[in-house]
Design a protein around this motif. Structure first.
Motif, PDB file in Angstrom:
ATOM      1  N   PRO A   1       0.790  -1.239   0.000  1.00  0.00           N
ATOM      2  CA  PRO A   1       0.000   0.000   0.000  1.00  0.00           C
ATOM      3  C   PRO A   1       0.822   1.288   0.000  1.00  0.00           C
ATOM      4  O   PRO A   1       0.329   2.332  -0.430  1.00  0.00           O
ATOM      5  N   ASN A   2       2.078   1.237   0.435  1.00  0.00           N
ATOM      6  CA  ASN A   2       2.924   2.440   0.443  1.00  0.00           C
ATOM      7  C   ASN A   2       3.776   2.585  -0.815  1.00  0.00           C
ATOM      8  O   ASN A   2       4.532   3.556  -0.930  1.00  0.00           O
ATOM      9  N   SER A   3       3.670   1.647  -1.745  1.00  0.00           N
ATOM     10  CA  SER A   3       4.366   1.805  -3.027  1.00  0.00           C
ATOM     11  C   SER A   3       3.690   2.925  -3.815  1.00  0.00           C
ATOM     12  O   SER A   3       2.481   3.124  -3.723  1.00  0.00           O
ATOM     13  N   VAL A   4       4.476   3.667  -4.582  1.00  0.00           N
ATOM     14  CA  VAL A   4       3.927   4.745  -5.413  1.00  0.00           C
ATOM     15  C   VAL A   4       3.689   4.182  -6.805  1.00  0.00           C
ATOM     16  O   VAL A   4       4.569   3.559  -7.397  1.00  0.00           O
ATOM     17  N   ILE A   5       2.462   4.414  -7.317  1.00  0.00           N
ATOM     18  CA  ILE A   5       2.075   3.863  -8.614  1.00  0.00           C
ATOM     19  C   ILE A   5       1.439   4.922  -9.498  1.00  0.00           C
ATOM     20  O   ILE A   5       1.048   5.992  -9.025  1.00  0.00           O
ATOM     21  N   GLU A   6       1.358   4.628 -10.774  1.00  0.00           N
ATOM     22  CA  GLU A   6       0.520   5.357 -11.711  1.00  0.00           C
ATOM     23  C   GLU A   6      -0.547   4.371 -12.160  1.00  0.00           C
ATOM     24  O   GLU A   6      -0.271   3.174 -12.270  1.00  0.00           O
TER      25      GLU A   6
ATOM     26  N   GLY B   1      -2.161   2.383  -1.649  1.00  0.00           N
ATOM     27  CA  GLY B   1      -3.180   2.231  -0.613  1.00  0.00           C
ATOM     28  C   GLY B   1      -4.400   3.106  -0.786  1.00  0.00           C
ATOM     29  O   GLY B   1      -5.444   2.815  -0.214  1.00  0.00           O
ATOM     30  N   ILE B   2      -4.312   4.182  -1.576  1.00  0.00           N
ATOM     31  CA  ILE B   2      -5.487   5.039  -1.779  1.00  0.00           C
ATOM     32  C   ILE B   2      -6.155   4.780  -3.129  1.00  0.00           C
ATOM     33  O   ILE B   2      -7.096   5.453  -3.488  1.00  0.00           O
ATOM     34  N   THR B   3      -5.671   3.781  -3.833  1.00  0.00           N
ATOM     35  CA  THR B   3      -6.223   3.439  -5.146  1.00  0.00           C
ATOM     36  C   THR B   3      -7.436   2.530  -4.971  1.00  0.00           C
ATOM     37  O   THR B   3      -7.442   1.634  -4.141  1.00  0.00           O
ATOM     38  N   LEU B   4      -8.462   2.788  -5.761  1.00  0.00           N
ATOM     39  CA  LEU B   4      -9.658   1.943  -5.739  1.00  0.00           C
ATOM     40  C   LEU B   4      -9.455   0.784  -6.698  1.00  0.00           C
ATOM     41  O   LEU B   4      -9.815   0.844  -7.871  1.00  0.00           O
TER      42      LEU B   4
END
Length: 66
Positions: free
Chosen positions: A21-26, A41-44
């Protein structure tokens, strides 16, 4: 287990978190294109418009020294 931390785009059909959840993604949305980088972690992840993602910065737990 698939290693998604390779910087490549990976197709997504829904489900639970594929990365920490703390990985940064696009993410790539079918209706709005590529969204700005965010923490996983904030991605739906169950959103049907999320069709692909890639990891920009992998989260790594800090090492413990004793």
């Amino acid at each position: 287990m698939t290693n998604y931390n390779d910087g490549k785009w990976h197709g997504w059909n829904g489900g639970d978190y594929p990365v920490h959840p703390n990985s940064v993604i696009e993410v790539l949305h079918a209706d709005s294109g590529i969204l700005k980088p965010r923490k996983a972690g904030i991605t739906l992840w169950h959103n049907p418009n999320l069709i692909a993602f890639r990891v920009i910065k992998e989260h790594r737990e800090p090492k413990e020294y004793t």
